[in-house]
Design a protein around this motif. Structure first.
Motif, PDB file in Angstrom:
ATOM      1  N   GLU A  46       0.824  -1.199   0.000  1.00 19.47           N
ATOM      2  CA  GLU A  46       0.000   0.000   0.000  1.00 19.47           C
ATOM      3  C   GLU A  46       0.862   1.254   0.000  1.00 19.47           C
ATOM      4  OE1 GLU A  46      -2.351   0.502   3.532  1.00 19.47           O
ATOM      5  OE2 GLU A  46      -0.662   0.161   4.881  1.00 19.47           O
ATOM      6  N   LEU A  47       0.322   2.309  -0.592  1.00 16.99           N
ATOM      7  CA  LEU A  47       1.011   3.592  -0.608  1.00 16.99           C
ATOM      8  C   LEU A  47       0.854   4.263   0.747  1.00 16.99           C
ATOM      9  CD1 LEU A  47       2.502   5.889  -2.088  1.00 16.99           C
ATOM     10  CD2 LEU A  47       0.265   6.699  -2.878  1.00 16.99           C
ATOM     11  N   VAL A  48       1.976   4.636   1.337  1.00 18.62           N
ATOM     12  CA  VAL A  48       1.971   5.305   2.632  1.00 18.62           C
ATOM     13  C   VAL A  48       2.000   6.824   2.448  1.00 18.62           C
ATOM     14  CG1 VAL A  48       3.240   5.640   4.776  1.00 18.62           C
ATOM     15  CG2 VAL A  48       3.140   3.366   3.722  1.00 18.62           C
ATOM     16  N   ALA A  49       2.930   7.290   1.630  1.00 14.87           N
ATOM     17  CA  ALA A  49       3.071   8.728   1.401  1.00 14.87           C
ATOM     18  C   ALA A  49       3.788   8.951   0.080  1.00 14.87           C
ATOM     19  CB  ALA A  49       3.846   9.379   2.540  1.00 14.87           C
ATOM     20  N   GLY A  50       3.467  10.054  -0.557  1.00 11.79           N
ATOM     21  CA  GLY A  50       4.107  10.406  -1.810  1.00 11.79           C
ATOM     22  C   GLY A  50       4.353  11.902  -1.870  1.00 11.79           C
ATOM     23  N   ILE A  51       5.352  12.273  -2.677  1.00 13.69           N
ATOM     24  CA  ILE A  51       5.675  13.687  -2.818  1.00 13.69           C
ATOM     25  C   ILE A  51       6.098  13.948  -4.261  1.00 13.69           C
ATOM     26  CG2 ILE A  51       8.042  13.289  -1.980  1.00 13.69           C
ATOM     27  CD1 ILE A  51       7.891  16.145  -0.759  1.00 13.69           C
ATOM     28  N   ALA A  52       5.498  14.964  -4.850  1.00 14.99           N
ATOM     29  CA  ALA A  52       5.820  15.322  -6.218  1.00 14.99           C
ATOM     30  C   ALA A  52       6.998  16.291  -6.242  1.00 14.99           C
ATOM     31  CB  ALA A  52       4.599  15.956  -6.887  1.00 14.99           C
ATOM     32  N   TYR A  58       0.994  13.518  -0.503  1.00 13.30           N
ATOM     33  CA  TYR A  58      -0.155  12.658  -0.255  1.00 13.30           C
ATOM     34  C   TYR A  58       0.187  11.765   0.926  1.00 13.30           C
ATOM     35  CZ  TYR A  58      -2.973   8.464  -0.444  1.00 13.30           C
ATOM     36  OH  TYR A  58      -3.781   7.407  -0.107  1.00 13.30           O
ATOM     37  N   TYR A  59      -0.797  11.529   1.776  1.00 14.17           N
ATOM     38  CA  TYR A  59      -0.626  10.618   2.907  1.00 14.17           C
ATOM     39  C   TYR A  59      -1.821   9.684   2.993  1.00 14.17           C
ATOM     40  CZ  TYR A  59       3.045  13.768   4.558  1.00 14.17           C
ATOM     41  OH  TYR A  59       4.182  14.535   4.661  1.00 14.17           O
ATOM     42  N   ALA A  60      -1.552   8.449   3.307  1.00  9.69           N
ATOM     43  CA  ALA A  60      -2.630   7.530   3.631  1.00  9.69           C
ATOM     44  C   ALA A  60      -3.291   8.004   4.923  1.00  9.69           C
ATOM     45  CB  ALA A  60      -2.085   6.113   3.803  1.00  9.69           C
ATOM     46  N   ASP A  61      -4.565   7.786   5.033  1.00 14.78           N
ATOM     47  CA  ASP A  61      -5.292   8.245   6.222  1.00 14.78           C
ATOM     48  C   ASP A  61      -4.696   7.691   7.505  1.00 14.78           C
ATOM     49  OD1 ASP A  61      -8.620   8.209   4.693  1.00 14.78           O
ATOM     50  OD2 ASP A  61      -7.045   9.733   4.710  1.00 14.78           O
ATOM     51  N   SER A  62      -4.170   6.481   7.428  1.00 12.32           N
ATOM     52  CA  SER A  62      -3.667   5.814   8.629  1.00 12.32           C
ATOM     53  C   SER A  62      -2.404   6.461   9.186  1.00 12.32           C
ATOM     54  CB  SER A  62      -3.392   4.337   8.327  1.00 12.32           C
ATOM     55  OG  SER A  62      -2.455   4.205   7.277  1.00 12.32           O
ATOM     56  N   VAL A  63      -1.728   7.288   8.394  1.00 11.36           N
ATOM     57  CA  VAL A  63      -0.464   7.880   8.870  1.00 11.36           C
ATOM     58  C   VAL A  63      -0.520   9.401   8.953  1.00 11.36           C
ATOM     59  CG1 VAL A  63       0.791   5.924   7.876  1.00 11.36           C
ATOM     60  CG2 VAL A  63       0.676   8.105   6.617  1.00 11.36           C
ATOM     61  N   LYS A  64      -1.623   9.988   8.529  1.00 22.29           N
ATOM     62  CA  LYS A  64      -1.739  11.455   8.562  1.00 22.29           C
ATOM     63  C   LYS A  64      -1.535  11.980   9.973  1.00 22.29           C
ATOM     64  CE  LYS A  64      -4.768  12.294   4.601  1.00 22.29           C
ATOM     65  NZ  LYS A  64      -6.129  12.674   4.147  1.00 22.29           N
ATOM     66  N   GLY A  65      -0.721  13.020  10.075  1.00 24.65           N
ATOM     67  CA  GLY A  65      -0.451  13.625  11.368  1.00 24.65           C
ATOM     68  C   GLY A  65       0.685  12.958  12.124  1.00 24.65           C
ATOM     69  N   ARG A  66       1.151  11.797  11.652  1.00 23.96           N
ATOM     70  CA  ARG A  66       2.241  11.094  12.332  1.00 23.96           C
ATOM     71  C   ARG A  66       3.494  10.998  11.464  1.00 23.96           C
ATOM     72  NH1 ARG A  66       1.723   5.904  13.447  1.00 23.96           N
ATOM     73  NH2 ARG A  66       0.208   5.453  11.800  1.00 23.96           N
ATOM     74  N   PHE A  67       3.293  10.801  10.179  1.00 23.27           N
ATOM     75  CA  PHE A  67       4.423  10.643   9.253  1.00 23.27           C
ATOM     76  C   PHE A  67       4.571  11.898   8.398  1.00 23.27           C
ATOM     77  CE2 PHE A  67       4.148   5.694   8.822  1.00 23.27           C
ATOM     78  CZ  PHE A  67       4.237   5.596  10.204  1.00 23.27           C
ATOM     79  N   THR A  68       5.803  12.203   8.040  1.00 22.83           N
ATOM     80  CA  THR A  68       6.077  13.340   7.156  1.00 22.83           C
ATOM     81  C   THR A  68       7.050  12.909   6.067  1.00 22.83           C
ATOM     82  OG1 THR A  68       5.785  14.907   8.976  1.00 22.83           O
ATOM     83  CG2 THR A  68       6.918  15.696   7.008  1.00 22.83           C
TER      84      THR A  68
END
Length: 120
Positions: A46-52, A58-68
């Motif tokens: 699954e995609l966790v986070a992406g950056i253009a 983009y962040y998966a809902d499960s990691v928003k606010g915790r991962f950067t």
């Protein structure tokens, strides 16, 4: 040939923090997007986070606010700062680069994966 090398995976306690790094090497002109995926045993990747390239994220809902997620375009690197990890974050984390421009054309690449284990 482009290679992705990940580092930073480890055993960490829930509530701690860790930082994953991924370096892309080779004759790279530019990279459109970079991201982190994960795959836990018995589950789909699954995609966790992406950056253009323009730093939109983009962040998966499960990691928003915790991962950067962040990137260094000059060094062709992408990072994932994982704060307050939970046991359910345990997985192999894979670096992905999308739209990598080289003399050979435009391709996507994957890293070999780095294990993150979160203990409760």
């Amino acid at each position: 040939q482009v290679q992705l090398v990940e580092s930073g995976g480890c055993l960490v306690q829930a509530g701690g923090s860790l930082r994953l790094s991924c370096a892309a090497s080779g004759s790279i002109f530019s990279i459109y997007a970079m991201g982190w995926y994960r795959q836990a045993p018995g589950k789909q990747r699954e995609l966790v986070a992406g950056i253009a390239r323009d730093n939109s994220t983009y962040y998966a809902d499960s990691v928003k606010g915790r991962f950067t997620i962040s990137r260094d375009n000059a060094k062709n690197m992408v990072f994932l700062q994982m704060n307050s990890p939970k046991p359910e974050d345990t997985a192999v984390y894979y670096c992905n680069t999308n739209g990598v421009v080289t003399v050979g054309g435009v391709k996507d690449y994957w890293g070999q994966g780095t294990q993150v284990t979160v203990s409760s």
